[in-house]
Design an enzyme around this catalytic site. Structure first.
Site, PDB file in Angstrom:
ATOM      1  CG  ASN A  20      -1.617   1.346   1.448  1.00 42.23           C
ATOM      2  OD1 ASN A  20      -2.400   1.832   0.692  1.00 42.23           O
ATOM      3  ND2 ASN A  20      -1.212   2.141   2.607  1.00 42.23           N
ATOM      4  CE1 TYR A  29       0.739   7.326  -6.525  1.00 42.05           C
ATOM      5  CE2 TYR A  29      -0.982   8.116  -8.341  1.00 42.05           C
ATOM      6  CZ  TYR A  29      -0.697   7.483  -7.240  1.00 42.05           C
ATOM      7  OH  TYR A  29      -1.475   6.916  -6.169  1.00 42.05           O
ATOM      8  CB  ALA A  30       0.246   7.860 -14.210  1.00 42.19           C
ATOM      9  CB  ALA A  31       5.199   5.537 -15.056  1.00 45.70           C
ATOM     10  CB  ALA A  32       5.145   3.905  -9.908  1.00 44.70           C
TER      11      ALA A  32
END
Length: 244
Positions: A86, A151-154
Site C-alpha cells: 500500500n 506516479y501513473a507509470a509506477a
C-alpha cells in the site's frame, strides 16, 4: 482462517484502515511505516496492542527495507501469508521539468518496493501452503495524470507486476490481485485537491469521494478465503471513475 499480514504505508489514512479491517477479520498485522512513528504507535494500540499488531520502521526507498520488514513480522508473529503493498508517494512535476531523482523516488517507493517485498515473502507463503498478495494501484494507471507521469507509470507497472506474479504463483496457491482506488478521503488526496474538488466530484459517477473503510473492505475480501479463486484481478474501487 487467521493469518499474519504485512501492510506497508500502514500508518497513513488508507493503510490504517486496511490494517484495522484485517485485524477485525481476525488476522495479526505488522504495520510498516517510514515517517509516522506516533501514528503507527497509536494505531497498534487501537488495534489491541502487541497481541494483535506491531509496527516496524523501514524506508522502502532502501534496498534492505523488505528484509527488515519480513524479519520484524516473523519475529513478532511468525510467517506472513498476507502482503498488502500500500505504500506510496505522490509528487508533482511535468515530464519536461522532472528530475531523475524525483522519477527514481516514485518508481522506487510505488513499484520497486512491492517487487522486493513480494520476493521476500514468497518462500514463506509457499512453505505455508499459500498466501495472498494485494497490490494497491491507482486509476491514474488507466487515465494518466498531468504532472504526475512518474506516479501513473509506477501504478501501471504495479498492474503488470500483479498479473505476472499471479501467473507465477498460482501453482503455489498464492493469489495476487490489485485494488485500483479512485479518489479517496486521505492525506494524499487533501494535499493535491486544492481547487479541484468540484471537477473531481463531477468526474466520478457516484458523485462523492471514497471512504478509507470502503477500500479496506475490498482489500480484506481479496485477502480472505472467500477470494480463493480470484487471482490476477484488478478491482476498481473508484465510484465509477474508471469502469471495466
Amino acid at each position: 482462517m487467521s493469518r499474519i499480514a504485512i501492510v506497508t504505508g500502514g500508518a497513513g489514512t488508507l493503510g490504517s484502515a486496511i490494517a484495522t479491517e484485517l485485524v477485525d477479520r481476525g488476522h495479526r498485522v505488522v504495520v510498516a511505516f517510514r515517517s509516522r512513528a506516533d501514528e503507527a504507535a497509536q494505531l497498534v494500540a487501537a488495534l489491541g496492542g502487541p497481541e494483535h499488531a506491531a509496527a516496524v520502521h523501514a524506508d522502502l526507498a532502501q534496498q534492505g527495507a523488505a528484509r527488515t520488514i519480513l524479519d520484524a513480522a516473523t519475529a513478532a508473529f511468525g510467517v506472513p501469508t498476507i502482503l498488502v503493498n500500500n505504500a506510496g508517494v505522490m509528487t508533482s512535476a511535468t515530464v519536461e521539468t522532472m528530475s531523475d531523482e524525483l522519477w527514481d523516488e516514485s518508481i522506487g517507493i510505488n513499484l520497486t518496493s512491492a517487487f522486493r517485498l513480494a520476493r521476500e515473502v514468497i518462500p514463506g507463503m509457499r512453505a505455508e501452503g499459500g498466501g495472498r498478495i494485494v497490490n494497491v494501484s491507482s486509476q491514474a494507471a488507466y487515465r494518466g495524470s498531468v504532472g504526475r507521469a512518474h506516479y501513473a507509470a509506477a501504478k501501471a507497472g504495479m498492474l503488470g507486476l500483479t498479473y505476472s506474479l499471479a501467473r507465477e504463483l498460482g501453482p503455489d496457491a498464492i493469489t495476487v490481485n490489485a485494488v485500483v482506488p479512485g479518489r479517496f478521503m486521505s492525506d494524499m488526496l487533501a494535499t493535491h485537491m486544492t481547487g479541484k474538488e468540484e471537477a473531481w466530484l463531477e468526474g466520478t459517477p457516484l458523485g462523492r469521494f471514497g471512504l478509507p473503510a470502503e477500500l479496506a473492505s475490498a482489500v480484506g475480501y481479496l485477502s480472505s478465503d472467500d477470494a480463493s479463486y480470484i487471482t490476477g484481478a484488478a478491482l476498481q474501487v473508484g465510484g465509477g471513475l474508471v469502469m471495466g
